[in-house]
Design a protein around this motif. Structure first.
Motif, PDB file in Angstrom:
ATOM      1  N   ILE A   1       0.902  -1.126   0.381  1.00  0.00           N
ATOM      2  CA  ILE A   1       0.334  -0.167   0.063  1.00  0.00           C
ATOM      3  C   ILE A   1       0.843   1.364   0.267  1.00  0.00           C
ATOM      4  N   LEU A   2       2.533   1.532   0.615  1.00  0.00           N
ATOM      5  CA  LEU A   2       3.070   2.254   1.051  1.00  0.00           C
ATOM      6  C   LEU A   2       3.510   1.915  -0.368  1.00  0.00           C
TER       7      LEU A   2
ATOM      8  N   SER B   1      -0.922   6.828   8.800  1.00  0.00           N
ATOM      9  CA  SER B   1      -2.106   5.930   9.027  1.00  0.00           C
ATOM     10  C   SER B   1      -1.494   4.138   9.589  1.00  0.00           C
ATOM     11  N   VAL B   2      -0.870   4.393   7.979  1.00  0.00           N
ATOM     12  CA  VAL B   2      -0.760   2.730   8.018  1.00  0.00           C
ATOM     13  C   VAL B   2       0.138   2.294   8.193  1.00  0.00           C
ATOM     14  N   LEU B   3       0.961   3.216   8.987  1.00  0.00           N
ATOM     15  CA  LEU B   3       2.189   2.448   9.602  1.00  0.00           C
ATOM     16  C   LEU B   3       1.488   2.284  11.592  1.00  0.00           C
ATOM     17  N   ALA B   4       0.906   3.462  11.816  1.00  0.00           N
ATOM     18  CA  ALA B   4       0.522   3.354  12.584  1.00  0.00           C
ATOM     19  C   ALA B   4      -0.714   1.897  12.959  1.00  0.00           C
ATOM     20  N   PHE B   5      -1.210   1.246  12.237  1.00  0.00           N
ATOM     21  CA  PHE B   5      -2.460   0.408  11.164  1.00  0.00           C
ATOM     22  C   PHE B   5      -1.702  -0.408  11.704  1.00  0.00           C
TER      23      PHE B   5
ATOM     24  N   LEU C   1      -5.918  -3.821  -2.316  1.00  0.00           N
ATOM     25  CA  LEU C   1      -4.968  -3.971  -1.453  1.00  0.00           C
ATOM     26  C   LEU C   1      -4.977  -3.472   0.575  1.00  0.00           C
ATOM     27  N   PHE C   2      -6.175  -2.697   0.438  1.00  0.00           N
ATOM     28  CA  PHE C   2      -6.423  -2.311   1.573  1.00  0.00           C
ATOM     29  C   PHE C   2      -7.874  -3.063   2.486  1.00  0.00           C
ATOM     30  N   LEU C   3      -8.540  -2.982   1.310  1.00  0.00           N
ATOM     31  CA  LEU C   3      -9.457  -4.258   1.785  1.00  0.00           C
ATOM     32  C   LEU C   3      -9.048  -5.779   2.056  1.00  0.00           C
ATOM     33  N   LEU C   4      -8.085  -6.084   1.465  1.00  0.00           N
ATOM     34  CA  LEU C   4      -7.662  -7.069   1.172  1.00  0.00           C
ATOM     35  C   LEU C   4      -7.156  -6.944   2.674  1.00  0.00           C
ATOM     36  N   LEU C   5      -6.489  -5.872   3.058  1.00  0.00           N
ATOM     37  CA  LEU C   5      -5.617  -5.803   4.617  1.00  0.00           C
ATOM     38  C   LEU C   5      -6.533  -6.024   5.204  1.00  0.00           C
TER      39      LEU C   5
END
Length: 497
Positions: free
Chosen positions: A301-302, A404-408, A464-468
């Motif tokens: 994602i990143l 946000s992705v890093l913290a999540f 990819l986020f939904l898959l995450l």
């Protein structure tokens, strides 16, 4: 004041010195990453090189930024090690700024930028790692603030350089004429070179001398930026003195043992160890497959979203001055600054939003916003006004994705400390690789493919986020089942004793 307010306030009061220090270090990162685009033509004159040769400087910086991001995790074991690495890297940036005016050959300049890129990568990874370790479940808003300071540095750097940039040709050849490189042509070249030299084929028709008298004052800009950056290593040194980490003030101890960093996670999750512990085969064999998939999806994602940021910043000018928009060079040159300004403002706004809303909600809003804006840009592709509006909204939406992705991701993995290195490295790699790929597509198919590439990439990122989210659900079940089976094994032992 709510319980959450009190906890965050208490955490910040306990760690405000080290937090401000890491924030200031990311200001150095932003200062260093943004100066190359505006000053590249003056640096070409200084090194008396061609445009094709000077683009290797961009590649050198980006490549070693990626390497530095990977190596940054090596310095996280103790507070002394972390701050010493941070001090050296921020000081290196000031030294590089001071040395750049002395580099009269493109090879020397490439080496200087490689060293700066290595230092920048270490700073980026180390700052993210330590803030995640300090604040853990409350780290999202502090990571947003961290990247706000990065954007602030990226805004300051071009402003410092602008008064010292040559308005005409900065190499006067023997047969030079006033028409050979007009100020408008030079402005067009500077804006086109923002994309790390990927559009070099589109600007090579402009005559630029490599032999003659060099008349550029860009050296003063670099010396000023070196002075602006000096308080950052000084602040790191002051923090080391305050924490009694200097040789004559006592021995260092592990960062995790110095203070109660957070009460949100169990003690065993706080044992980070060295960077190599993340790759320990014995520990990796115990992990479920979802553990590795979460790392891969977060990194992917990143890779894409930071690639979109780099590609948009690099090629929006080329898109704007090409058909059907045919925007004026000076007006189109404002698009890149508008984009970075909106990213900086967005990160400032998301500091508060990260406190109010969870990371999944913010990521859903951001990624859907990115898709909608780019679809609208495709629909209104002939509107210059909407290009500016879309650029602002895109910057606001995409600004919060990285923190946000890093913290999540770290939250899903219980703050083991390994995800940050993977994610930061993936982001820097994506920014470099996607710019090259989009540049190749634009060069072969035309500038109209620029928005199409970014839109397709944003759809992939959202998928990819939904898959995450789906894998996170599976990972939770795996962890729950594993803990239950462990409890079942321990019960007979307890009963027998």
């Amino acid at each position: 004041m709510t319980l959450l307010d009190e906890r965050i306030s208490s955490l910040f009061k306990r760690h405000w010195r080290i937090t401000l220090t890491y924030w200031s270090a990311l200001f150095s990162f932003g200062l260093c990453i943004a100066f190359l685009g505006p000053t590249v033509l003056d640096l070409r004159c200084q090194t008396q090189s061609t445009l094709q040769q000077i683009t290797w400087v961009f590649f050198s910086q980006q490549l070693f930024l990626m390497v530095g991001s990977t190596l940054g995790g090596l310095f996280k074991k103790t507070l002394l090690c972390s701050l010493l690495a941070l001090f050296c890297c921020t000081l290196i940036i000031s030294v590089v700024f001071a040395v750049i005016p002395l580099c009269n050959h493109v090879l020397l300049l490439s080496v200087a930028m490689a060293i700066a890129g290595l230092a920048m990568g270490v700073i980026d990874t180390l700052a993210c790692l330590q803030l995640v370790k300090l604040y853990q479940k409350d780290s999202a808003m502090f990571l947003q603030a961290l990247h706000f300071f990065s954007g602030l540095g990226a805004l300051v750097s071009p402003l410092v350089a602008d008064p010292f940039l040559a308005e005409d040709s900065c190499v006067l050849g023997a047969n030079w004429t006033a028409n050979s490189s007009s100020p408008s042509n030079l402005q067009h070249l500077r804006s086109s070179m923002v994309g790390h030299g990927a559009t070099i084929g589109n600007v090579s028709q402009y005559p630029l001398h490599t032999e003659g008298v060099v008349v550029t004052q860009v050296s003063f800009a670099f010396w000023i930026m070196a002075l602006i950056n000096l308080p950052v290593p000084a602040a790191v040194l002051a923090l080391m003195y305050h924490e009694r980490l200097l040789p004559y003030t006592g021995k260092s101890q592990r960062l995790i043992d110095r203070d109660s960093l957070s009460s949100n996670s169990p003690p065993e999750d706080n044992v980070h160890g060295s960077w190599f512990a993340c790759c320990n085969p014995a520990k990796l064999r115990e992990r479920p497959a979802s553990f590795f998939i979460l790392h891969a999806l977060g990194g992917a994602i990143l890779f894409i979203t930071d690639g979109i940021i780099g590609s948009y910043a690099g090629f929006v000018y080329t898109y704007a001055v090409s058909p059907p928009l045919l925007m004026g060079h000076k007006t189109a040159g404002c698009l890149d600054s508008t984009f970075w300004a909106s990213i900086t403002v967005g990160r400032l706004a998301f500091i508060y939003l990260s406190y109010r809303y969870t990371a999944p909600r913010l990521l859903t809003f951001s990624l859907v916003g990115v898709i909608l804006v780019q679809c609208l840009l495709l629909i209104f592709y002939t509107s210059c006004v909407f290009l500016f509006i879309g650029t602002c909204v895109l910057g606001l939406c995409i600004s919060s994705v990285f923190p946000s992705v890093l913290a999540f991701t770290e939250d899903m993995l219980n703050y083991k400390g390994c995800a940050t290195t993977v994610l930061v490295t993936s982001a820097s790699t994506g920014e470099m690789v996607m710019q090259l790929l989009v540049g190749l597509v634009i060069h072969s198919q035309g500038s109209y493919t620029f928005l199409l590439c970014c839109t397709i990439s944003s759809f992939i990122a959202f998928t990819l986020f939904l898959l995450l989210l789906f894998v996170r659900h599976i990972h939770r079940n795996c962890i729950t089942d594993s803990s239950q089976s462990t409890d079942m094994k321990e019960k007979p032992r307890t009963g027998g004793s």
